[in-house]
Design a protein around this motif. Structure first.
Motif, mmCIF file in Angstrom:
data_model
loop_
_atom_site.group_PDB
_atom_site.id
_atom_site.type_symbol
_atom_site.label_atom_id
_atom_site.label_comp_id
_atom_site.label_asym_id
_atom_site.label_seq_id
_atom_site.Cartn_x
_atom_site.Cartn_y
_atom_site.Cartn_z
ATOM 1 N N PRO A 129 0.834 -1.208 0.000
ATOM 2 C CA PRO A 129 0.000 0.000 0.000
ATOM 3 C C PRO A 129 0.872 1.263 0.000
ATOM 4 O O PRO A 129 2.051 1.221 0.300
ATOM 5 N N TRP A 130 0.241 2.396 -0.374
ATOM 6 C CA TRP A 130 0.945 3.684 -0.395
ATOM 7 C C TRP A 130 2.177 3.634 -1.292
ATOM 8 O O TRP A 130 3.264 4.049 -0.914
ATOM 9 N N SER A 131 1.988 3.149 -2.491
ATOM 10 C CA SER A 131 3.157 3.034 -3.366
ATOM 11 C C SER A 131 3.193 4.149 -4.404
ATOM 12 O O SER A 131 3.754 3.990 -5.476
ATOM 13 N N ALA A 132 2.566 5.285 -4.085
ATOM 14 C CA ALA A 132 2.730 6.527 -4.879
ATOM 15 C C ALA A 132 2.685 6.248 -6.380
ATOM 16 O O ALA A 132 1.735 5.681 -6.893
ATOM 17 N N LEU A 133 3.717 6.644 -7.103
ATOM 18 C CA LEU A 133 3.742 6.475 -8.563
ATOM 19 C C LEU A 133 4.364 5.139 -8.951
ATOM 20 O O LEU A 133 4.600 4.874 -10.118
ATOM 21 N N GLY A 134 4.643 4.296 -7.972
ATOM 22 C CA GLY A 134 5.252 3.006 -8.294
ATOM 23 C C GLY A 134 4.352 2.209 -9.226
ATOM 24 O O GLY A 134 3.139 2.145 -9.013
ATOM 25 N N ALA A 135 4.956 1.598 -10.244
ATOM 26 C CA ALA A 135 4.164 0.804 -11.201
ATOM 27 C C ALA A 135 4.441 -0.671 -10.957
ATOM 28 O O ALA A 135 5.606 -1.108 -10.999
ATOM 29 N N ARG A 136 3.342 -1.436 -10.701
ATOM 30 C CA ARG A 136 3.518 -2.865 -10.429
ATOM 31 C C ARG A 136 4.241 -3.553 -11.588
ATOM 32 O O ARG A 136 5.053 -4.441 -11.404
ATOM 33 N N GLU A 137 3.932 -3.084 -12.805
ATOM 34 C CA GLU A 137 4.543 -3.774 -13.949
ATOM 35 C C GLU A 137 6.045 -3.515 -14.013
ATOM 36 O O GLU A 137 6.775 -4.160 -14.756
ATOM 37 N N GLU A 138 6.524 -2.538 -13.224
ATOM 38 C CA GLU A 138 7.977 -2.291 -13.195
ATOM 39 C C GLU A 138 8.644 -3.014 -12.024
ATOM 40 O O GLU A 138 9.850 -2.903 -11.839
ATOM 41 N N ALA A 139 7.852 -3.705 -11.240
ATOM 42 C CA ALA A 139 8.433 -4.479 -10.126
ATOM 43 C C ALA A 139 8.999 -5.777 -10.681
ATOM 44 O O ALA A 139 8.403 -6.410 -11.561
ATOM 45 N N VAL A 140 10.159 -6.188 -10.158
ATOM 46 C CA VAL A 140 10.779 -7.448 -10.599
ATOM 47 C C VAL A 140 10.160 -8.577 -9.782
ATOM 48 O O VAL A 140 10.314 -8.614 -8.566
ATOM 49 N N THR A 141 9.466 -9.474 -10.461
ATOM 50 C CA THR A 141 8.818 -10.574 -9.738
ATOM 51 C C THR A 141 9.839 -11.665 -9.414
ATOM 52 O O THR A 141 10.954 -11.675 -9.945
ATOM 53 N N LEU A 142 9.429 -12.593 -8.576
ATOM 54 C CA LEU A 142 10.293 -13.712 -8.206
ATOM 55 C C LEU A 142 10.652 -14.512 -9.475
ATOM 56 O O LEU A 142 11.814 -14.807 -9.725
ATOM 57 N N ARG A 143 9.649 -14.761 -10.294
ATOM 58 C CA ARG A 143 9.910 -15.549 -11.507
ATOM 59 C C ARG A 143 10.891 -14.826 -12.424
ATOM 60 O O ARG A 143 11.863 -15.401 -12.918
ATOM 61 N N GLN A 144 10.683 -13.521 -12.605
ATOM 62 C CA GLN A 144 11.580 -12.766 -13.495
ATOM 63 C C GLN A 144 13.002 -12.794 -12.948
ATOM 64 O O GLN A 144 13.981 -12.922 -13.688
ATOM 65 N N ALA A 145 13.122 -12.715 -11.648
ATOM 66 C CA ALA A 145 14.467 -12.738 -11.047
ATOM 67 C C ALA A 145 15.122 -14.094 -11.257
ATOM 68 O O ALA A 145 16.322 -14.182 -11.544
ATOM 69 N N PHE A 146 14.329 -15.160 -11.150
ATOM 70 C CA PHE A 146 14.869 -16.499 -11.420
ATOM 71 C C PHE A 146 15.343 -16.567 -12.872
ATOM 72 O O PHE A 146 16.435 -17.039 -13.166
ATOM 73 N N GLU A 147 14.524 -16.057 -13.757
ATOM 74 C CA GLU A 147 14.871 -16.133 -15.187
ATOM 75 C C GLU A 147 16.147 -15.375 -15.498
ATOM 76 O O GLU A 147 16.908 -15.732 -16.393
ATOM 77 N N GLN A 148 16.411 -14.337 -14.684
ATOM 78 C CA GLN A 148 17.615 -13.540 -14.959
ATOM 79 C C GLN A 148 18.889 -14.265 -14.531
ATOM 80 O O GLN A 148 19.976 -13.948 -14.987
ATOM 81 N N ILE A 149 18.723 -15.238 -13.617
ATOM 82 C CA ILE A 149 19.970 -15.864 -13.135
ATOM 83 C C ILE A 149 20.055 -17.343 -13.457
ATOM 84 O O ILE A 149 21.094 -17.956 -13.270
ATOM 85 N N ARG A 150 18.953 -17.958 -13.898
ATOM 86 C CA ARG A 150 19.038 -19.413 -14.041
ATOM 87 C C ARG A 150 18.478 -19.836 -15.393
ATOM 88 O O ARG A 150 17.475 -19.323 -15.841
ATOM 89 N N PRO A 151 19.105 -20.794 -15.996
ATOM 90 C CA PRO A 151 18.556 -21.336 -17.244
ATOM 91 C C PRO A 151 17.118 -21.811 -16.998
ATOM 92 O O PRO A 151 16.817 -22.366 -15.934
ATOM 93 N N VAL A 152 16.245 -21.538 -17.923
ATOM 94 C CA VAL A 152 14.820 -21.795 -17.711
ATOM 95 C C VAL A 152 14.570 -23.252 -17.303
ATOM 96 O O VAL A 152 13.742 -23.541 -16.473
ATOM 97 N N ASN A 153 15.386 -24.175 -17.814
ATOM 98 C CA ASN A 153 15.032 -25.580 -17.521
ATOM 99 C C ASN A 153 15.472 -26.012 -16.120
ATOM 100 O O ASN A 153 15.360 -27.158 -15.754
ATOM 101 N N THR A 154 15.981 -25.069 -15.313
ATOM 102 C CA THR A 154 16.388 -25.480 -13.963
ATOM 103 C C THR A 154 15.350 -25.067 -12.927
ATOM 104 O O THR A 154 15.592 -25.160 -11.733
ATOM 105 N N PHE A 155 14.218 -24.527 -13.413
ATOM 106 C CA PHE A 155 13.156 -24.282 -12.432
ATOM 107 C C PHE A 155 11.815 -24.295 -13.147
ATOM 108 O O PHE A 155 11.731 -24.078 -14.354
#
Ligand code: GLC
Length: 728
Positions: free
Chosen positions: A405-431
């Motif tokens: 809550p109270w996230s002002a102009l923060g855009a949810r679509e600009e938040a890095v999700t858990l899945r996106q973070a996994f994808e940035q560090i791990r080959p897709v077939n490892t999770f």
């Protein structure tokens, strides 16, 4: 413009123009001016005339350099005396780059990073035209049923005071006039909003003045001592009188006793709410009570603009009270340099470069990692093996609902999700990823998909929690467990007997008894902000070692609430040496202690505490004794430990808490490294409010505790001597 010149300005103002300075309206009034088509909801019925808009004092909730410049320009063309508008907004834990919610930041115990988060929020919001932020919120909170605990840094007034100071210093810097990357801060909600009965928002607050001063007021005072420019009133009553109409609280204590001469703004509609509260029969009486109490700006209702003029004409209100309110508002505009530069920091080109800057996101990621608390880690389940095949399961596996809550102009679509973070560090077939359930619904198919993903994995990472609209304002809950469908999902996955790590996304301490019993490891991530996913992946794989410590207790069930560490002992403490078995202060169906106490948090390494020594067992007023302890990292990874110092006054004029946090220090230790930490203890730290409200210490016996949480400490006793050196 100098002080004397804006005082001359006052002399030129009509009463109508003066009163309009006390008005704060939302943006739509200024965009379409009197074209009220822009205006919906309760605002639409407000009989605000164009004249009030032209002479209004401030704008609520508008930002964006172009928008602010356009409104300010049009306003100055219409305002007879060229008095600029103040632009105020809720920049609570970030503007566009969103940091963890304040309760999470409270768990970082990192004042430097907290200050940095406020500096960044100020930098991004000021270039976007904001002049004042409605933060920090420093309300003491002990009841997780209240949705706004997420906005506070927790249950301890010492810690809240430290964070309040850090946030104010971060927002305001040390030169509001010339530092265009700063904004004025507004500490809130004065006072004791967090003590609403039953944890139900806006509900009654009733306590002794002694308890108010002892526990609830210090953090507001700390923010003001740090130079905070504004104060916002609370919605609740204090000792039977709504804060917004409470002369004793506002004019006598805040202004006279504490010497605060800054701007006091009501919370949204709180002036008009004096009517339903039952201390005003109509808006005219509400206006009289609020202004008499010292409230300068009425937020979003029209009692002042509709009735102050007649109150003066009828001799019911002295014009001087209006003048002093106007002068405080003009003084703030002067301090912000608005008379010389009404656009202040609003810069359309610079805004594109500063807002959301990569350095800001890096700071948000660092704070998110430090705000995360490791609550359980059996069998060293964490950190995960970098090669492990991971199943990511749960409604937060790929949710961007991470800003809170109270996230002002923060855009949810600009938040890095858990899945996106996994994808940035791990080959897709490892999770693999399976939602498994929504926040509050689950189907057999969803569970089947989750079990299939888990069956094929070495370890399961569950991502569970509340949605951000389940906490925050007007989001009180009587059931503080995770929604049952998520527990059902967790239990089904746990039955596979694979290692289970649960990450929690929530805005309040929850009853997580069921989560802990079905997980090998638990990370409390709160609402971690824009960089939440990246911070959590660093923690999961050990790039960062968790160091967070809870700043609010986790009850073992809601029936314990309020449960907090600095409680009194009672005359029949359970478990005392000579306590009876049955007739003691206890529940028949639950423990007294919380599931996880204030100050608790684990690490991937282990810290040994030894040899707590005092330089003397006698403390004389005016001198100090040193408490020293050695902390060793006995594990095989580096880590940071937040060493906490607590004190107990064994016998005072008033019963004293079992423990009170008095200091803390962060130690970074490499594997095998030892460091000695010393805390200085003085008589000033032992003072408290006595029955007659005098603030002083009682000579006599004290106990001192140093440790890794409020429950895991080593202790030593000492005596505070009377003046002159005699013992009690
Ligand atoms: C809300 C909140 C307050 C906020 C204000 C302006 O009702 O209580 O914290 O600053 O209105 O949005």
């Amino acid at each position: 413009m100098t002080a004397s010149s804006y005082q001359h300005l006052l002399a030129d103002m009509t009463l109508q123009e003066k009163i309009s300075q006390l008005v704060q309206l939302a943006g739509p009034f200024f965009k379409g001016s009197t074209e009220t088509g822009h205006i919906t909801g309760p605002m639409a019925e407000m009989p605000i005339t164009e004249n009030h808009i032209i002479n209004a004092g401030s704008v609520l909730g508008v930002s964006g350099a172009a928008e602010v410049r356009s409104i300010q320009k049009k306003h100055l063309e219409q305002n007879r005396l060229g008095i600029p508008l103040l632009f105020m907004a809720d920049i609570i834990h970030g503007y566009k780059t969103i940091f963890p919610v304040p309760l999470a930041i409270g768990c970082s115990w990192d004042l430097k990073l907290a200050k940095r988060s406020a500096e960044i929020a100020a930098r991004e919001s000021s270039v976007s035209g904001v002049h004042v932020t409605f933060a920090p919120m420093v309300d003491l909170v002990r009841d997780p049923r209240w949705g706004r605990v997420m906005e506070s840094t927790g249950e301890d007034s010492y810690l809240n005071s430290a964070f309040g100071r850090a946030f104010v210093e971060g927002f305001q810097g040390n030169d509001l006039t010339n530092n265009l990357e700063s904004v004025a801060a507004c500490v809130k909600h004065f006072a004791a909003y967090g003590a609403a009965e039953g944890g139900r928002d806006y509900n009654t607050v009733d306590m002794s003045e002694r308890e108010l001063r002892e526990s609830y007021l210090p953090a507001y005072k700390a923010a003001l001592d740090a130079g905070c420019e504004m104060v916002m009133t609370a919605f609740n009553t204090v000792d039977g009188i709504p804060a917004t109409g409470n002369k004793e609280l506002m004019r006598d204590l805040l202004r006279e006793e504490w010497g605060f001469d800054g701007v006091l703004i009501s919370d949204w509609g709180a002036v008009k709410e004096l009517i339903p509260h039952g201390v005003a029969e109509n808006e005219k009486e509400a206006a009289l009570k609020a202004l008499t109490a010292g409230v300068d700006i009425e937020m979003m209702t029209e009692c002042y603009v509709q009735h102050l003029e007649s109150l003066v004409a009828e001799g019911l209100l002295k014009i001087e009270l209006i003048d002093e309110a106007v002068l405080r508002i003009l003084a703030l505009k002067e301090k912000l340099g608005l008379f010389e530069n009404p656009f202040r920091g609003a810069d359309i080109e610079l805004e594109k470069e500063i807002v959301g800057h990569a350095d800001h996101r890096q700071a948000a990621k660092e704070l998110a990692a430090k705000s995360t608390v490791l609550l359980k880690n059996n069998k060293q389940t964490l950190p995960l093996d970098k090669q492990a095949k991971v199943a990511l399961i749960g409604p937060f596996a790929e949710s961007n609902d991470l800003l809170g809550p109270w996230s002002a102009l923060g855009a949810r679509e600009e938040a890095v999700t858990l899945r996106q973070a996994f994808e940035q560090i791990r080959p897709v077939n490892t999770f693999t990823v399976a939602e498994g359930s929504s926040i509050d619904q689950v189907s057999k198919e969803q569970i089947a998909q989750a079990l299939a993903a888990a069956a094929d994995a070495d370890v399961v990472v569950m991502a569970l929690g509340e949605s951000s609209n389940m906490s925050g304002e007007a989001c009180s809950r009587t059931n503080i467990q995770l929604p049952a469908p998520q527990i059902e999902l967790l239990q089904a996955v746990a039955a596979l007997k694979k290692p289970v790590v649960t990450i929690l996304f929530n805005g309040r301490p929850l009853d997580i008894t069921n989560v802990v019993s079905h997980s090998d490891a638990v990370l409390e991530a709160w609402f971690p902000g824009s960089e939440g996913g990246n911070a959590l992946v660093d923690l999961l794989f050990g790039e960062i070692n968790p160091s967070g410590k809870l700043s609010m207790s986790f009850p073992s069930n809601v029936g314990q609430v309020p449960v907090y560490y600095n409680h009194f002992n009672t005359g029949r403490p359970k478990g005392a040496p000579d306590a009876q078995v049955h007739y003691v202060s206890q529940y028949l169906d639950a423990p007294n202690k919380p599931l996880f106490p204030f100050g608790f948090g684990l690490s991937y390494t282990h810290f040994n505490y030894e040899e707590l020594k005092l330089s003397s067992v006698e403390l004389s007023p005016g001198s100090s004794i040193q408490a020293t302890i050695t902390v060793t990292n006995s594990g095989d990874v580096s880590g940071e430990e937040i060493v906490q110092l607590y004190i107990r006054d064994i016998a005072g004029e008033i019963v004293r808490p079992m423990k009170e946090l008095k200091d803390f220090a962060r130690l970074a230790l490499a594997p095998g490294e030892s460091k000695e930490i010393s805390f200085s203890i003085t008589e000033e730290q032992l003072r408290y409010h006595h029955k007659d409200l005098s603030f002083k210490s009682d000579p006599g016996a004290f106990e001192l505790f140093i440790g890794s949480s409020s429950e895991h400490t080593f202790s030593q006793s000492f005596i505070l001597l009377k003046e002159g050196g005699q013992s009690k």
